[in-house]
Design an enzyme around this catalytic site. Structure first.
Site, PDB file in Angstrom:
ATOM      1  N   CYS A   1      45.738  26.322  32.453  1.00  0.00           N
ATOM      2  CA  CYS A   1      45.123  25.278  31.533  1.00  0.00           C
ATOM      3  C   CYS A   1      44.419  26.103  30.217  1.00  0.00           C
ATOM      4  CB  CYS A   1      43.885  24.434  32.328  1.00  0.00           C
ATOM      5  SG  CYS A   1      44.367  23.583  33.727  1.00  0.00           S
TER       6      CYS A   1
ATOM      7  N   ARG B   1      49.393  28.611  28.759  1.00  0.00           N
ATOM      8  CA  ARG B   1      48.586  28.458  29.836  1.00  0.00           C
ATOM      9  C   ARG B   1      48.912  27.390  30.867  1.00  0.00           C
ATOM     10  NH1 ARG B   1      43.890  31.863  29.027  1.00  0.00           N
ATOM     11  NH2 ARG B   1      42.886  30.717  30.784  1.00  0.00           N
TER      12      ARG B   1
ATOM     13  N   TRP C   1      47.907  22.757  33.406  1.00  0.00           N
ATOM     14  CA  TRP C   1      48.705  23.266  34.602  1.00  0.00           C
ATOM     15  C   TRP C   1      48.265  22.606  35.709  1.00  0.00           C
ATOM     16  CZ3 TRP C   1      48.521  26.023  38.954  1.00  0.00           C
ATOM     17  CH2 TRP C   1      49.888  26.267  39.570  1.00  0.00           C
TER      18      TRP C   1
ATOM     19  N   ASN D   1      39.069  23.675  32.920  1.00  0.00           N
ATOM     20  CA  ASN D   1      40.099  24.559  33.468  1.00  0.00           C
ATOM     21  C   ASN D   1      39.455  25.350  34.643  1.00  0.00           C
ATOM     22  OD1 ASN D   1      41.924  26.776  33.799  1.00  0.00           O
ATOM     23  ND2 ASN D   1      40.940  28.068  32.335  1.00  0.00           N
ATOM     24  N   GLY D   2      40.069  25.242  35.830  1.00  0.00           N
ATOM     25  CA  GLY D   2      39.657  25.934  37.169  1.00  0.00           C
ATOM     26  C   GLY D   2      39.616  24.842  38.272  1.00  0.00           C
TER      27      GLY D   2
ATOM     28  N   GLU E   1      61.350  43.800  39.774  1.00  0.00           N
ATOM     29  CA  GLU E   1      60.929  43.757  38.483  1.00  0.00           C
ATOM     30  C   GLU E   1      62.033  42.843  37.779  1.00  0.00           C
ATOM     31  OE1 GLU E   1      58.224  42.705  37.134  1.00  0.00           O
ATOM     32  OE2 GLU E   1      58.786  42.422  34.883  1.00  0.00           O
TER      33      GLU E   1
ATOM     34  N   LYS F   1      62.073  38.822  37.009  1.00  0.00           N
ATOM     35  CA  LYS F   1      62.517  38.385  35.343  1.00  0.00           C
ATOM     36  C   LYS F   1      63.410  37.045  35.347  1.00  0.00           C
ATOM     37  CE  LYS F   1      59.428  39.148  33.829  1.00  0.00           C
ATOM     38  NZ  LYS F   1      58.635  39.952  34.111  1.00  0.00           N
TER      39      LYS F   1
ATOM     40  N   GLU G   1      62.335  34.132  37.260  1.00  0.00           N
ATOM     41  CA  GLU G   1      61.241  32.997  36.569  1.00  0.00           C
ATOM     42  C   GLU G   1      61.907  32.130  35.562  1.00  0.00           C
ATOM     43  OE1 GLU G   1      58.352  36.602  35.048  1.00  0.00           O
ATOM     44  OE2 GLU G   1      57.685  34.860  35.713  1.00  0.00           O
TER      45      GLU G   1
ATOM     46  N   HIS H   1      70.749  47.426  56.128  1.00  0.00           N
ATOM     47  CA  HIS H   1      69.849  47.111  57.133  1.00  0.00           C
ATOM     48  C   HIS H   1      69.891  45.655  57.115  1.00  0.00           C
ATOM     49  CE1 HIS H   1      68.807  50.982  58.180  1.00  0.00           C
ATOM     50  NE2 HIS H   1      68.409  51.474  56.933  1.00  0.00           N
TER      51      HIS H   1
ATOM     52  N   LYS I   1      51.083  31.263  32.196  1.00  0.00           N
ATOM     53  CA  LYS I   1      50.616  32.531  31.975  1.00  0.00           C
ATOM     54  C   LYS I   1      49.677  33.220  32.679  1.00  0.00           C
ATOM     55  CE  LYS I   1      51.615  36.483  29.490  1.00  0.00           C
ATOM     56  NZ  LYS I   1      52.700  37.100  29.811  1.00  0.00           N
TER      57      LYS I   1
END
Ligand code: M6R
Length: 620
Positions: free
Chosen positions: A2, A27, A75, A101-102, A493, A497, A500, A516, A615
């Site tokens: 947010c 955000r 968000w 926001n929160g 990584e 990438k 996402e 394995h 983000k």
């Protein structure tokens, strides 16, 4: 998660707020909303599901006048992403509008209590509870907005950054924070010279207008008005002295600069960003490392028994590389923890442990909570963050900023390489103090590290055709990424990438773990990305490639530029220049960033704003 933006001054607020929302859209982009008080004293709220552009369309033909306003990009946490749950939220009388926001953790009992007192709710959000609670306090205690906010927040459990407008007082904004960031920009109107104030979840909506800012601290409440008054108190009504800080950021860093996406810009920016990251920390002439955070706490680092690194996502991957480097260079045991797990265990921490938080945003809720726990247990805290003035650097005893510039793309790229370089610098600085490396080795590593930005430039220039190659993989449902030693975290990584931004399932494994279990997945449909530089375990990785090839897997390799052996075994290869084993991740990750970008583009994905992601993950 947010984004909040606010303005009070002589200018029309709407264009400032909308531009600010676009800058904060990274955000969250589930819904957006805006609240303005016009010159007739009317408090208008407009909201739309989806991105800020949807909000802009929805207000066409409506009254968007006013020189005071607040706005929000969401968000979703409590309640699905729709217009009703979008912010700003009105209080029952529609005298107040609020953005948040929160997460308000005790919103349910608060709501029940308010309902008992006759208040009704329109949305499923925790935020509406907050604005109703403030109004309830104003009415029941017959107090002004500022005092009502103080009273309300004393009853709230959770995290918040809020901004509130009051219809009956159209010349003021009240805002507050705890656990979620909030910045106040202090400016002067260019025409009238009169004071104006800006509010932002970070500096990006503010920097265009002023570089003078105040970072609000936890449990602080601020009131600002058109006359230039800015008062800050804490929840107990004790006056605070605001500290004006000059932002070191420029507007160009927040624009795409001719690139189609922030992610591509940030990938190509890496050579320059890393030169800035290294600048002032490596003395080229003396081949020395100068990290003030280590110099100022030399004894702590020399005597430390163990380092624990807490991080999430990409930052967790860079932390793993840091572990390998610090253990090798400094002979100090290093543990890397998912912050979200660490914070809910009862970890054993000694006073001679150092806990390092790695975070691009410096706001990740789990990482922040992890270091708060470590602090309570007496550890020395060190922060490695990118966003200046963010919560983690403010909560740690010492630290280092990445200085790679703002990262806007949700998929982290330059922050990852910046974190790896910073962790290597940290390892080198400690090794120098502890004398765990020979002078010769120390100077050789410092010298090589300085050359990394040029080698990344080479890697970018020599892998330009990844875009054409990526087209072939859009049909794939799965990818496997393999690496060993320092390159195992690079495999993780690379897979993250791809997942996402292209939404293709991908897994990273240590190459030798294949046999394995995961080897059962290999068939002619499965692309396997192998990081196979000519180093340490090269021969073993070559054997791993053979095992995949004999099961008809498609090999995409990252190889040292002159390696014809792996090149001939691969269906496709990306080349990197030679470097020390420990610095290969900084080069090997570059083609993997480009691969994920171009596969996502070929699939028509929204690369900078992938679905369901934000983000800064400022909620748990
Ligand atoms: O701001 P942080 O580095 O603390 O963020 C941690 C993760 O949320 C972040 O790295 C996330 O995994 C990125 N989207 C990865 O590209």
């Amino acid at each position: 998660m947010c984004g909040i933006v606010g303005y009070i001054g002589d200018q029309e607020a709407y264009p400032i707020l909308i531009k600010g929302l676009h800058r904060l859209e990274y955000r969250g982009y589930d819904s957006a909303g805006i609240s303005l008080i016009n010159n007739k004293g009317e408090l208008n709220v407009y909201k739309a599901k989806g991105k800020v552009s949807a909000l802009e369309k929805s207000v066409e033909g409506k009254d968007i006048s006013g020189t005071i306003g607040i706005a929000h990009t969401r968000w979703a946490t409590h309640g699905e992403p729709n217009t009703t749950n979008a912010h700003p939220h009105f209080s029952q009388s529609k005298n107040l509008s609020l953005v948040h926001n929160g997460i308000i953790e005790n919103y349910k009992p608060l709501r029940t209590e308010l309902e008992k007192n006759g208040m009704t709710f329109c949305s499923e959000t925790d935020t509406e509870v907050l604005v109703q609670l403030v109004e309830f306090m104003m009415v029941s205690h017959k107090c002004d907005l500022y005092n009502a906010v103080q009273l309300a927040l004393k009853n709230v459990v959770g995290a918040y950054a809020i901004a509130i407008l009051e219809k009956s007082h159209p010349d003021q904004i009240v805002c507050a924070r705890k656990g979620s960031p909030l910045i106040i920009g202090v400016g002067k109107d260019k025409t009238s010279g009169r004071p104006e104030f800006y509010i932002g979840s970070d500096a990006t909506p503010i920097i265009e207008y002023t570089n003078q800012v105040i970072y609000l601290n936890d449990e602080e409440i601020a009131i600002m008005n058109r006359a230039g008054l800015l008062d800050i108190t804490n929840l107990s009504n004790v006056k605070q002295t605001p500290q004006l800080v000059t932002l070191q950021m420029n507007l160009d860093q927040l624009e795409k600069g001719g690139y189609p996406h922030f992610m591509l810009k940030e990938i190509w920016e890496q050579p320059d960003a890393l030169r800035t990251c290294i600048r002032g920390r490596i003395d080229k002439a003396e081949k020395d490392v100068l990290l003030s955070g280590i110099i100022d706490h030399r004894d702590k680092f020399i005597n430390c028994r163990r380092i624990i690194i807490c991080a999430c996502g990409t930052s967790w991957h860079s932390a793993l590389i840091g572990k390998y480097f610090i253990e090798e260079a400094c002979q100090i045991p290093v543990e890397v923890e998912y912050a979200s797990e660490f914070r809910y265990r009862n970890p054993v921490i000694h006073p001679d442990d150092i806990v390092i938080a790695v975070s691009q945003s410096g706001e990740t809720a789990d990482t922040l909570a992890a270091i708060q726990l470590a602090k309570e247990k007496g550890a020395f805290l060190y922060g490695i963050c990118n966003v200046i003035g963010s919560s983690i650097p403010r909560a740690t005893h010492s630290g280092t900023y990445l200085h790679v510039g703002p990262e806007i793309g949700v998929a982290s790229t330059k922050a990852f390489t910046g974190q790896v370089i910073t962790l290597c610098l940290l390892g080198l600085a400690i090794a120098k103090e502890k004398k765990t490396l020979s002078n010769e080795m120390f100077h050789m590593l410092v010298d090589e590290l300085q050359q990394i930005p040029d080698k990344i430039q080479w890697t970018l220039e020599n892998n330009k055709n990844i875009d054409q190659f990526a087209q072939m993989f859009t049909y794939c449902k799965n990818f496997i990424y393999l690496g060993r030693g320092y390159n195992y975290p690079v495999a993780l990584e690379g897979a993250l990438k791809l997942k996402e931004i292209s939404y293709i399932h991908a897994e990273g494994y240590p190459a030798a773990e294949m046999k394995h279990g995961p080897i059962a997945l290999i068939d002619e449909e499965m692309p396997v990305v192998v990081i196979a530089p000519k180093h340490g375990m090269y021969e073993k990785v070559v054997s791993n490639i053979q095992e995949i090839k004999s099961r008809k897997g498609k090999i995409i390799s990252v190889i040292t530029e002159d390696d014809t052996v792996v090149k001939n075994m691969s269906d496709y290869s990306f080349v990197i220049p030679d470097t020390r084993d420990c610095f290969v991740p900084l080069l090997a990750v570059i083609p993997l960033q480009l691969l994920s970008y171009y596969v996502a583009i070929a699939k028509g994905r929204n690369v900078d704003q992938p679905r369901n992601l934000a983000k800064s993950v400022t909620v748990e």
